[in-house]
Design a protein around this motif. Structure first.
Motif, short mmCIF file in Angstrom:
data_model
loop_
_atom_site.label_atom_id
_atom_site.label_comp_id
_atom_site.label_asym_id
_atom_site.label_seq_id
_atom_site.Cartn_x
_atom_site.Cartn_y
_atom_site.Cartn_z
N GLN A 194 -4.31 7.64 -0.34
CA GLN A 194 -3.86 6.50 -0.78
C GLN A 194 -3.69 6.32 -2.36
O GLN A 194 -4.98 6.70 -2.92
CB GLN A 194 -4.60 5.16 -0.35
CG GLN A 194 -4.36 3.98 -0.46
CD GLN A 194 -4.74 2.94 0.43
OE1 GLN A 194 -6.02 2.67 0.22
NE2 GLN A 194 -4.02 2.09 1.08
N SER A 219 -2.97 0.30 -3.68
CA SER A 219 -3.28 -0.94 -2.71
C SER A 219 -3.54 -2.09 -3.53
O SER A 219 -4.57 -2.15 -4.27
CB SER A 219 -4.69 -0.52 -1.83
OG SER A 219 -4.74 -1.84 -0.98
N GLN A 253 0.83 -1.02 -0.05
CA GLN A 253 0.10 -0.16 -0.02
C GLN A 253 0.86 1.32 -0.02
O GLN A 253 1.79 1.11 0.76
CB GLN A 253 -1.03 -0.10 1.17
CG GLN A 253 -2.06 -1.18 1.26
CD GLN A 253 -2.78 -1.27 2.46
OE1 GLN A 253 -2.90 -0.11 3.16
NE2 GLN A 253 -3.33 -2.58 2.79
#
Length: 287
Positions: free
Chosen positions: A65, A68, A42
């Motif tokens: 983010q 992932s 990640q």
């Protein structure tokens, strides 16, 4: 990769990046004895005013983010490229990068390593554990380090142009002058010849300021056009200088005090001490 879980964070300075645009992929460089495939990974990115991590982690909850999924880490020396499904809009500031390897039941060879370099002593944090999982939103306290991975950022610079020029005074180049595009993260110091450059600036109209201690600031309005280089020079006028003098005396006696410390603080810093008669003189004070 040796422990069951690991977390790493570092900061890349704006002056090192020297670019803005859409970050579309990231590459690291490994040298593994093991051939590790489909390992959960990640990645988070985020711009930050911080220049180091001496005050602790920037938690994942404060970053974006950008990846992932599973990544292959083949044996030998390799470039590990991680494409970002959603590009990260990077505005040119200091860039924080966090990489997390979630819990894995297996152990790996301790000599599996990534190529890294060290600059200073406080730009990175890392932690690893084989007993309990790590939470990227609340990482454990750990020591700071100057080590960070060799990294390539792939940046789409469409819609950007360049700005370059020279800063001088009295026909002499001014090295070490600060040139800043106001309202952005772009700032640079001139080189020994007084030159500066910003290779990737979003198109638009900006106010650009140049300055150096001992010289009056100068501002110009500059228009950046995509795929073109705009030029803007600065000629800075030196500031006048004055002398500051006086006497330091005892309140009750009126007698001059020898060895009294006198200082000026503000635009620049100055300090001196009084003589035997309580008199002081500070020359060369910028007006």
């Amino acid at each position: 990769m040796y422990y069951r879980s690991s977390l790493f964070e570092t900061i890349y300075l704006a002056s090192e990046m020297n670019v803005c645009g859409q970050i579309t992929a990231i590459s690291f460089y490994n040298n593994f004895l093991s051939n590790l495939t489909d390992k959960p990974t990640q990645v988070w990115l985020g711009e930050t005013p911080l220049a180091d991590l001496s005050n602790g982690w920037i938690p994942a909850s404060q970053l974006t983010q950008v990846f992932s999924g599973n990544v292959d880490y083949p044996a030998g020396m390799n470039e590990i490229t991680i494409p970002l499904a959603t590009p990260f809009a990077y505005g040119g500031g200091n860039l924080a990068l966090m990489v997390f390897r979630p819990w894995d039941d297996d152990y790996y060879v301790s000599m599996d390593s990534f190529f890294a370099q060290t600059v200073g002593s406080n730009r990175s944090l890392n932690t690893f554990n084989h007993n309990i999982p790590i939470n990227p939103d609340n990482p454990p306290t750990t020591g700071v380090t100057g080590q960070f991975p060799k990294t390539t950022f792939f940046v789409d610079v469409a819609g950007t142009g360049a700005l370059a020029g020279n800063v001088s005074s009295g026909r002499n180049p001014l090295p070490g002058a600060a040139v800043t595009i106001i309202g952005t993260n772009f700032s640079a110091l001139t080189d020994a010849a007084g030159n500066y450059g910003f290779p990737y600036v979003p198109q638009g109209t900006y106010t650009v300021i140049a300055g150096k201690t001992g010289y009056a600031n100068e501002l110009h309005t500059v228009t950046i056009t995509a795929d073109q280089t705009s030029s803007q020079d600065f000629v800075l006028a030196p500031l006048g200088q004055v002398s500051v003098y006086g006497t330091v005396a005892g309140l009750l006696t009126g007698v001059g005090l020898a060895g009294a410390e006198v200082s000026l603080s503000g635009y620049a810093e100055y300090a001196t001490s009084t003589d035997a008669a309580g008199q002081y003189l500070i020359s060369g004070v910028y007006a």
